[in-house]
Enzyme design. Structure first.
Site, PDB file in Angstrom:
ATOM      1  N   LYS A  81       0.835  -1.192   0.000  1.00  0.00           N
ATOM      2  CA  LYS A  81       0.000   0.000   0.000  1.00  0.00           C
ATOM      3  C   LYS A  81       0.866   1.238   0.000  1.00  0.00           C
ATOM      4  O   LYS A  81       1.904   1.282   0.645  1.00  0.00           O
ATOM      5  CB  LYS A  81      -0.847  -0.022   1.303  1.00  0.00           C
ATOM      6  CG  LYS A  81      -1.936   0.975   1.338  1.00  0.00           C
ATOM      7  CD  LYS A  81      -3.222   0.396   0.800  1.00  0.00           C
ATOM      8  CE  LYS A  81      -4.279   1.421   0.579  1.00  0.00           C
ATOM      9  NZ  LYS A  81      -4.023   2.359  -0.521  1.00  0.00           N
ATOM     10  N   LYS A 117       5.216   2.708  -2.875  1.00  0.00           N
ATOM     11  CA  LYS A 117       4.981   4.110  -3.246  1.00  0.00           C
ATOM     12  C   LYS A 117       5.228   4.260  -4.735  1.00  0.00           C
ATOM     13  O   LYS A 117       6.054   3.558  -5.316  1.00  0.00           O
ATOM     14  CB  LYS A 117       5.943   5.025  -2.479  1.00  0.00           C
ATOM     15  CG  LYS A 117       5.501   6.464  -2.443  1.00  0.00           C
ATOM     16  CD  LYS A 117       4.461   6.679  -1.365  1.00  0.00           C
ATOM     17  CE  LYS A 117       4.074   8.112  -1.200  1.00  0.00           C
ATOM     18  NZ  LYS A 117       3.296   8.334   0.022  1.00  0.00           N
TER      19      LYS A 117
HETATM   20  P1  NAD Z   1      -1.007  18.200  -1.863  1.00  0.00           P
HETATM   21  O1  NAD Z   1      -0.437  18.188  -3.208  1.00  0.00           O
HETATM   22  O2  NAD Z   1      -2.476  18.116  -1.674  1.00  0.00           O
HETATM   23  O3  NAD Z   1      -0.521  19.485  -1.035  1.00  0.00           O
HETATM   24  C1  NAD Z   1       0.801  19.921  -0.961  1.00  0.00           C
HETATM   25  C2  NAD Z   1       0.726  21.434  -0.947  1.00  0.00           C
HETATM   26  O4  NAD Z   1       2.026  21.966  -0.690  1.00  0.00           O
HETATM   27  C3  NAD Z   1       0.248  21.999  -2.283  1.00  0.00           C
HETATM   28  O5  NAD Z   1      -0.819  22.897  -2.068  1.00  0.00           O
HETATM   29  C4  NAD Z   1       1.491  22.706  -2.826  1.00  0.00           C
HETATM   30  O6  NAD Z   1       1.192  23.837  -3.611  1.00  0.00           O
HETATM   31  C5  NAD Z   1       2.200  23.081  -1.550  1.00  0.00           C
HETATM   32  N1  NAD Z   1       3.631  23.329  -1.723  1.00  0.00           N
HETATM   33  C6  NAD Z   1       4.455  22.885  -2.703  1.00  0.00           C
HETATM   34  N2  NAD Z   1       5.698  23.354  -2.484  1.00  0.00           N
HETATM   35  C7  NAD Z   1       5.644  24.084  -1.357  1.00  0.00           C
HETATM   36  C8  NAD Z   1       6.615  24.812  -0.612  1.00  0.00           C
HETATM   37  N3  NAD Z   1       7.884  24.885  -1.002  1.00  0.00           N
HETATM   38  N4  NAD Z   1       6.211  25.446   0.503  1.00  0.00           N
HETATM   39  C9  NAD Z   1       4.918  25.396   0.909  1.00  0.00           C
HETATM   40  N5  NAD Z   1       3.969  24.724   0.253  1.00  0.00           N
HETATM   41  C10 NAD Z   1       4.329  24.069  -0.859  1.00  0.00           C
HETATM   42  O7  NAD Z   1      -0.260  17.030  -1.079  1.00  0.00           O
HETATM   43  P2  NAD Z   1      -0.679  16.354   0.277  1.00  0.00           P
HETATM   44  O8  NAD Z   1      -1.400  15.124  -0.045  1.00  0.00           O
HETATM   45  O9  NAD Z   1      -1.266  17.356   1.180  1.00  0.00           O
HETATM   46  O10 NAD Z   1       0.753  15.907   0.828  1.00  0.00           O
HETATM   47  C11 NAD Z   1       1.584  16.761   1.600  1.00  0.00           C
HETATM   48  C12 NAD Z   1       2.614  15.931   2.337  1.00  0.00           C
HETATM   49  O11 NAD Z   1       1.922  14.985   3.160  1.00  0.00           O
HETATM   50  C13 NAD Z   1       3.529  15.114   1.447  1.00  0.00           C
HETATM   51  O12 NAD Z   1       4.801  15.008   2.066  1.00  0.00           O
HETATM   52  C14 NAD Z   1       2.868  13.749   1.418  1.00  0.00           C
HETATM   53  O13 NAD Z   1       3.769  12.708   1.124  1.00  0.00           O
HETATM   54  C15 NAD Z   1       2.382  13.674   2.842  1.00  0.00           C
HETATM   55  N6  NAD Z   1       1.295  12.706   3.035  1.00  0.00           N
HETATM   56  C16 NAD Z   1       0.104  12.817   2.374  1.00  0.00           C
HETATM   57  C17 NAD Z   1      -0.908  11.885   2.604  1.00  0.00           C
HETATM   58  C18 NAD Z   1      -2.280  11.991   1.971  1.00  0.00           C
HETATM   59  O14 NAD Z   1      -3.175  11.240   2.366  1.00  0.00           O
HETATM   60  N7  NAD Z   1      -2.516  12.892   1.054  1.00  0.00           N
HETATM   61  C19 NAD Z   1      -0.680  10.823   3.486  1.00  0.00           C
HETATM   62  C20 NAD Z   1       0.530  10.749   4.153  1.00  0.00           C
HETATM   63  C21 NAD Z   1       1.515  11.693   3.922  1.00  0.00           C
END
Ligand code: NAD
Length: 483
Positions: A81, A117
């Site tokens: 996953k 991933k």
């Molecule tokens: P997302 O794409 O929805 O959001 C990320 C946001 O960060 C975007 O709005 C983007 O514009 C912004 N961004 C990009 N560069 C940036 C910077 N330099 N400074 C500030 N903001 C910036 O992604 P997400 O799903 O929210 O994921 C964010 C983090 O959380 C990642 O590291 C991801 O691996 C982790 N994560 C996400 C999930 C999930 O369920 N979506 C689960 C576990 C971990």
């Protein structure tokens, strides 16, 4: 004094920012405190396989060659996953590191999956919906051809740059390729409700972050270290990244825990207001103007990293990896660093923060809410039934009967509104939130026990890795070896 010296050294020092090396370092630090045979540790640590592909896609301006990867870190539990990331800088190393984190994350929150991933090297902001759909469908077909997707094999979910829409396209493509598969919907999670998704999945990672922070903010021993008083009301919070995870973490902490959101940032800048920002209004502003910057009443800074140095109690990096490094760690002012993003802090930076007694809630614990609810969605897809459907009416009738019994005993009637509230039967969303809260709370206490009880374990990240390695090692031991 210590901090000043660390700062001077940081200017001279460079550090290894390779995500894979960082995760490997974190693993070794935890493994070094454990009594597990070296060969078993090696099997747990390595990435089992990685699929690499490139394919052409038609666009209005000609052919676009797209590169993608899917790493499978561990098969000790199946299916595997992990999210699919759309980002122009994503690469094989990054997905390998993220796949390893998924294995540990699943073990920590007791979800029976191996870690995986995927990544596609594109900037989704620069592509039309039509081209994105073509890329997603072709990538899915490539994964299917090599057995890297399927309800019992490998189940993608959203990550940076992907969401419900992409998960629905992937599931639909997979179903088209395997038309007789009765469980096809379980080949991805994070789908829209109409396509087999589950209520509460979109908010799940942000809500898990909220639940994890709540636990730490009620842990007296941890709070003593942070120098903060108990509870969340009035705590100043700054969030980097206002995407899926950052948006939900900020709004939930604001709406349900009375936190003051003093800072937010996006790729094009940071905004600050010590009196507090209303994240809903910031979102409206972004929809209207295309950016969170220049939000009325706030101060805008051009750097997206400025938010990391804001004066706050809780800092939530929720964007990218390697954001808190040797270069800025000594300027970080929070007392609790809540890692919602994967890999936001380098080991060198973490050492500086720990010297300042900053309490770090590590990514492999704190952002596991998404995979917990993905597990619920996958289970729902396999049972082909919404949670709570069968027992809903019976539960309500049981409660009505009990209330009537109480009314008879006390010789008084409940008023209608109270009667309705008390006889309400829990629905899917409430079940999901309650299951998520339990998973995060149980995991927090498992990790903090290791942290506070084992002398060799000096921080929560090492404790989280110890917790994960212990469970994966136990699984390998009972699994045996084929042939
Ligand atoms: P997302 O794409 O929805 O959001 C990320 C946001 O960060 C975007 O709005 C983007 O514009 C912004 N961004 C990009 N560069 C940036 C910077 N330099 N400074 C500030 N903001 C910036 O992604 P997400 O799903 O929210 O994921 C964010 C983090 O959380 C990642 O590291 C991801 O691996 C982790 N994560 C996400 C999930 C999930 O369920 N979506 C689960 C576990 C971990």
């Amino acid at each position: 004094m210590v901090v000043k010296r660390a700062s001077a050294q940081a200017k001279k020092k460079t550090e290894d920012l390779n995500f894979n090396s960082i995760v490997s370092h974190q693993f070794d630090r935890a493994a070094g405190t454990m009594d597990v045979p070296r060969s078993l540790l090696e099997q747990i640590k390595v990435c089992n396989n990685i699929f690499s592909v490139q394919f052409p896609v038609k666009t209005k301006s000609g052919l676009l060659v797209v590169r993608g990867w899917r790493a499978e870190h561990s098969h000790h539990k199946k299916p595997l996953k992990g999210g699919i990331r759309y980002n122009e800088h994503v690469n094989a190393d990054e997905v390998t590191a993220l796949a390893a984190l998924m294995t540990y994350k699943c073990a920590i929150v007791n979800v029976p999956f191996g870690g995986s991933k995927g990544g596609v090297q594109i900037n989704p902001r620069l592509l039309s919906e039509e081209v994105l759909e073509r890329i997603t469908r072709r990538f899915t077909a490539e994964l299917a051809a090599k057995n890297f997707i399927g309800p019992g094999i490998n189940v993608p979910a959203p990550d940076m740059g992907t969401g419900e829409r992409e998960m629905a396209w992937m599931a639909d493509t997979f179903a088209a390729l395997t038309p007789t598969g009765i469980d096809n919907l379980a080949c991805t999670t994070g789908k829209p409700i109409s396509q087999g998704g589950i209520r509460g999945r979109i908010e799940a990672t942000g809500r898990g972050v909220q639940y994890g922070i709540r636990e730490a903010m009620h842990d007296k021993r941890a709070l003593k270290r942070m120098g903060l008083d108990v509870g969340l009301a009035g705590k100043r919070v700054a969030v980097q990244g206002f995407g899926n995870v950052g948006y939900h973490a900020a709004t939930l902490l604001h709406d349900e825990d009375d936190c003051v959101i003093v800072g937010l940032s996006e790729w094009d800048g940071s905004i600050y207001n010590p009196k507090g920002l209303n994240p809903h209004k910031v979102q409206e502003w972004r929809v209207k103007t295309g950016s969170i910057t220049n939000f009325p009443g706030s101060k805008t800074m051009k750097s997206p990293r400025a938010v990391l140095e804001f004066d706050c109690d809780i800092l939530i990096p929720a964007a990218l990896e390697n954001q808190i490094t040797l270069q800025n760690a000594d300027k970080v002012k929070c007392r609790l660093l809540a890692e919602a993003a994967n890999g936001p802090t380098t080991p060198g930076a973490e050492a500086i923060l720990l010297r300042k007694d900053v309490f770090v809630l590590p990514d492999i614990f704190l952002n596991a809410g998404g995979v917990v609810v993905s597990y619920f969605e996958w289970t729902k897809n396999l049972t082909h039934m919404r949670f709570g459907r069968m027992e809903k009416r019976l539960n309500e009738l049981d409660k009505q009967l009990l209330l009537s019994g109480i009314e008879g005993l006390i010789d008084r009637k409940f008023d209608e509104a109270l009667r309705t509230k008390l006889s309400h039967s829990i629905d899917e969303l409430e079940l999901v939130r309650s299951g998520l809260e339990d998973a995060m709370s149980t995991a927090y206490h498992e990790i903090r026990e290791i942290y506070f009880r084992r002398k060799k374990v000096k921080d929560m990240r090492t404790a989280a890795f110890v917790c994960a390695i212990k469970k994966v090692a136990a699984s390998y031991r009972s699994l045996g070896i084929f042939p």
